[in-house]
Design an enzyme around this catalytic site. Structure first.
Site, PDB file in Angstrom:
ATOM      1  N   ASP B  96       4.208  -4.157  -7.346  1.00  0.00           N
ATOM      2  CA  ASP B  96       4.563  -5.099  -6.299  1.00  0.00           C
ATOM      3  C   ASP B  96       4.062  -6.474  -6.715  1.00  0.00           C
ATOM      4  O   ASP B  96       2.877  -6.646  -6.982  1.00  0.00           O
ATOM      5  CB  ASP B  96       3.902  -4.658  -4.982  1.00  0.00           C
ATOM      6  N   ASP B  98       3.803 -10.161  -5.376  1.00  0.00           N
ATOM      7  CA  ASP B  98       3.914 -10.854  -4.115  1.00  0.00           C
ATOM      8  C   ASP B  98       3.363 -12.259  -4.304  1.00  0.00           C
ATOM      9  O   ASP B  98       2.266 -12.416  -4.833  1.00  0.00           O
ATOM     10  CB  ASP B  98       3.095 -10.079  -3.073  1.00  0.00           C
ATOM     11  N   ASP B 316      -0.021  -6.441  -7.275  1.00  0.00           N
ATOM     12  CA  ASP B 316      -0.857  -6.000  -6.168  1.00  0.00           C
ATOM     13  C   ASP B 316      -1.337  -4.577  -6.496  1.00  0.00           C
ATOM     14  O   ASP B 316      -0.581  -3.624  -6.377  1.00  0.00           O
ATOM     15  CB  ASP B 316      -0.028  -6.042  -4.884  1.00  0.00           C
TER      16      ASP B 316
END
Lengths: 347, 410
Positions: B96, B98, B316
């Site tokens: 992920d 972000d 992440d």
């Protein structure tokens, strides 16, 4: 002759698929082994030495044949399964895996690869490669590498410190043997059979004796951690967290879990731990108590231990590593060792 | 029922009724848990599973959920009510990226925080403690712009091109790239070999792609006090090559030298002055790591460390290491923005612009805007708005409603 080679190989690697197949073919019962004093004797020394030193007793070549070696492993495993102590099982697995590693060093590159493929379904290829002046003998798929080395704590074994090309980690022969040893250890730890006494008379006697020894040994381990709490023996990561708490700094979830589970495991009670959290900016007694009790196993069935060093490294909670950290891979192990050293001085 | 929430629910349901070809069911979807979050009620619906894509479509077209997730993990019993009962069978490897986790100058322009204790306000990422009262509780408004989404995009490309393809040997067909619908991108790997990996093993993968725990001694940087200094070589695969390229990049654009915080001012000066000649020596084959006077081992390590940080990907961590993770279903809508969670490939990723390519709503509607920052959407610039009743394109209205900065008046 063929049978001899088979038994020789099986004695070397008694955990292997082919050894287990051979044992099945030979159809040896515990009753038969019960009459074999040599096998029992060798099983005893293998287990006792494993328990104390994490090393496996090397067979006395003069008195024991390969066949005795094989059956001694078999009866030793029955004992480990029957005694049902995780501590004992780990020690035995470590010892047997180390023993296998000594043989791995002597095998050809091809043979090592075959062993890994047959027994662990690994993608391990013998592939001599020279990169940046270093010679590598094998390449191993990173997923197999990671599964085997997850418990390693030295920096050199971290994937990020390995040479990796197209999904394969390059290994030198010694590395390959070491990684295979870890796989053997994992296999022996996870391969648990349901075994319950009674056993034939000699084995039964051996079993009862062993159980007393193992229980005494685990009791001693517990004593080493529990009892008077010696904060000076806490590892630096835990000391740092305690410092942050004293200053009222907000701690992450995992930091709170680490400190709480550590303190519970060294014998601190829920109220004392609760007092440490009072300064936290978001302190709520009911919530904090609930969480501490949960970690203590009072609310669920699981009793938690703090995370291992490897986890603390990647979550950046491993700070101010000192010279003792080099030898351990778990904060509780640090405490157990340091406590032994500090205690006599303070008392 | 709140009018705003009901409006959003109806818009989402209507979208799923008319358009669902984009919904991408993950491989072996019958073995995965699906989860839904709502506009009109709190809590989530967990532990559901579908054996047919049509069942899922019918369900979401009726219910208009705000968010749709599926598990990266496969289970024997995906709908069992508790994790241990599900019988885990493996999980995709997911990353992920972000914009939240990147520190970017644009955050100062569009992100705000409000201390819930003393109502002090500020811009950019929220501080650890309120500068006025020291409290730790904040309300945050996080926005996104082309700049932060481009930064997240380059991290996604970096993971794939620098790590997954060359080092991990993962093939293109096993990689799926998805725009998250909000502030980032997800990279999924379906490779068979990664499925059984546990949390600790996945943490090692995160550490690899982010360069955490990297020891230069294993990557060509040799501390030598005599002879020809040696250093990482771009011809050697893996991290060594990346470090070597990262070091070269620093001397190619010497303004970067000032960002290396561990260097003393005098060292920065020397390195900036000699950048061109250092670069020339680094480009020889093998590269020559000749240190100018005043630049010792410690300084070289700081430079190499900076190179690692530049070359490493920012992901992440908990998302990758959680082997039960729920992740957005490609083809669904993001409840906070109304943007499409869009599946992409390497070619479409380069050109992808979420502010036009992830927009699905047409028409317009009237909303009351409480307060919104300036932003652009679908080639139109919208100025900051405050307390105004206005007619806006539907996609803009849904973004503002989803973000909670506008409402539908009763």
């Amino acid at each position: 002759m063929l049978e001899d080679t088979k038994i020789y190989e099986a004695a070397k690697y008694p955990w292997s698929i082919s050894a287990r197949r051979l044992l099945k073919e030979l159809d040896i019962s515990l009753k038969e082994i019960d009459a074999d004093a040599q096998a029992l004797q060798l099983a005893r020394s293998r287990l006792l030495q494993a328990l104390e030193t994490k090393e496996s007793a090397s067979p006395e070549r003069k008195t024991s044949s390969e066949f005795v070696e094989l059956t001694s492993f078999f009866v030793a495993k029955v004992m480990v399964d029957a005694i049902k102590s995780m501590f004992f099982r780990r020690r035995w697995a470590t010892a047997e895996a180390k023993r296998a590693e000594r043989y791995f060093f002597k095998e050809s590159d091809l043979k090592l690869a075959q062993l890994a493929t047959r027994n662990f379904n690994w993608q391990l290829d013998p592939k001599p490669t020279r990169i940046a002046g270093r010679e590598f003998s094998h390449r191993l798929h990173f997923a197999n590498y990671l599964a085997a080395t997850a418990g390693f704590h030295e920096r050199e074994w971290k994937l990020v410190n390995k040479r990796m090309v197209s999904g394969y980690v390059l290994l030198r022969k010694g590395d390959t043997a070491r990684v295979l040893r870890a796989a053997v250890e994992q296999l022996l730890i996870s391969d648990v059979k349901q075994v319950t006494p009674p056993f034939p008379p000699n084995i039964q006697q051996f079993y009862e004796e062993l159980e007393v020894i193992v229980r005494g040994r685990t009791e001693r381990m517990k004593q080493e951690i529990m009892g008077e709490i010696i904060p000076e023996a806490f590892p630096p990561c835990i000391q740092a967290l305690l410092g942050d708490m004293a200053e009222g700094k907000p701690l992450s979830h995992i930091a709170r879990f680490t400190i709480t589970s550590f303190l519970l495991n060294v014998g601190m009670d829920v109220d004392s731990i609760l007092n440490l959290f009072v300064k936290a900016p978001d302190f709520r007694e009911d919530l904090a108590r609930y969480q501490i009790e949960h970690i203590a196993g009072k609310r669920g069935s699981t009793e938690y231990t703090p995370p291992a060093c490897a986890y603390l490294v990647s979550t950046r909670l491993c700070v101010k590593k000192d010279k003792y950290c080099e030898f351990i891979r778990h904060p509780l192990a640090y405490y157990r060792r340091r406590r032994k050293w500090i205690k006599p001085k303070s008392s | 029922m709140d009018k705003t929430e009901e409006f959003l629910k109806n818009q989402f349901a209507a979208y799923y009724q008319r358009k669902h070809e984009g919904l991408t069911m993950p491989p072996d979807y019958e073995k995965r848990e699906f989860a839904f979050f709502w506009f009109t009620r709190r809590g989530a619906l967990r532990h559901t599973s579908f054996t047919k894509k049509e069942e899922l479509i019918q369900f979401i077209a009726n219910e208009g959920p705000a968010h749709i997730f599926y598990s990266a993990a496969k289970y024997r019993k995906p709908d069992a009510p508790q994790m241990p009962l599900k019988e885990w069978e493996g999980a995709n490897l997911i990353f992920d990226i972000d914009a939240d986790h990147l520190i970017l100058p644009c955050q100062k322009l569009h992100d705000r925080w409000l201390c819930t204790e003393c109502s002090t306000r500020g811009k950019g990422q929220r501080p650890e403690a309120c500068p006025n009262c020291g409290a730790h509780a904040f309300q945050e408004l996080k926005w996104m712009c082309k700049e932060c989404l481009d930064a997240a995009k380059s991290e996604a490309i970096k993971i794939i091109e620098e790590f997954l393809l060359p080092d991990f040997g993962i093939v293109h067909k096993d990689i799926m790239i998805v725009f998250s619908g909000h502030r980032g991108y997800h990279v999924h790997c379906f490779t068979e070999e990664v499925q059984p990996l546990g949390s600790a093993e996945r943490r090692e993968i995160v550490d690899y792609v982010s360069g955490v725990g990297l020891d230069f001694l294993h990557h060509g940087l040799v501390d030598q006090s005599y002879g020809i200094p040696k250093g990482p070589d771009t011809r050697t695969p893996g991290w060594e090559q990346k470090i070597a390229r990262g070091i070269k990049a620093i001397f190619k654009s010497p303004s970067k030298i000032s960002e290396i915080t561990q260097l003393k001012a005098s060292q920065k000066e020397i390195l900036t002055r000699d950048a061109a000649s250092i670069l020339r020596q680094l480009e020889e084959s093998p590269p020559r790591y000749v240190m100018p006077k005043g630049i010792g081992k410690v300084a070289w390590r700081a430079i190499a460390q900076f190179a690692v940080e530049q070359m490493g990907a920012k992901v992440d961590e908990p998302v990758t290491t959680d082997i039960h993770r729920l992740i957005r279903l490609p083809g669904s809508l993001h409840g906070k923005t109304g943007f499409l969670v869009k599946q992409l490939d390497m070619n479409s990723l380069e050109k992808f612009d979420p502010f036009s390519d992830a927009q699905v709503f047409e028409g317009s509607t009237e909303v009351f805007v409480k307060e919104s920052p300036g932003f652009s959407l679908g080639n139109t610039e919208y100025p900051p708005m405050r307390e105004c009743e206005c007619e806006l394109p539907l996609s803009v209205a849904i973004l503002l409603l989803g973000k909670g900065v506008a409402i539908i008046n009763e």
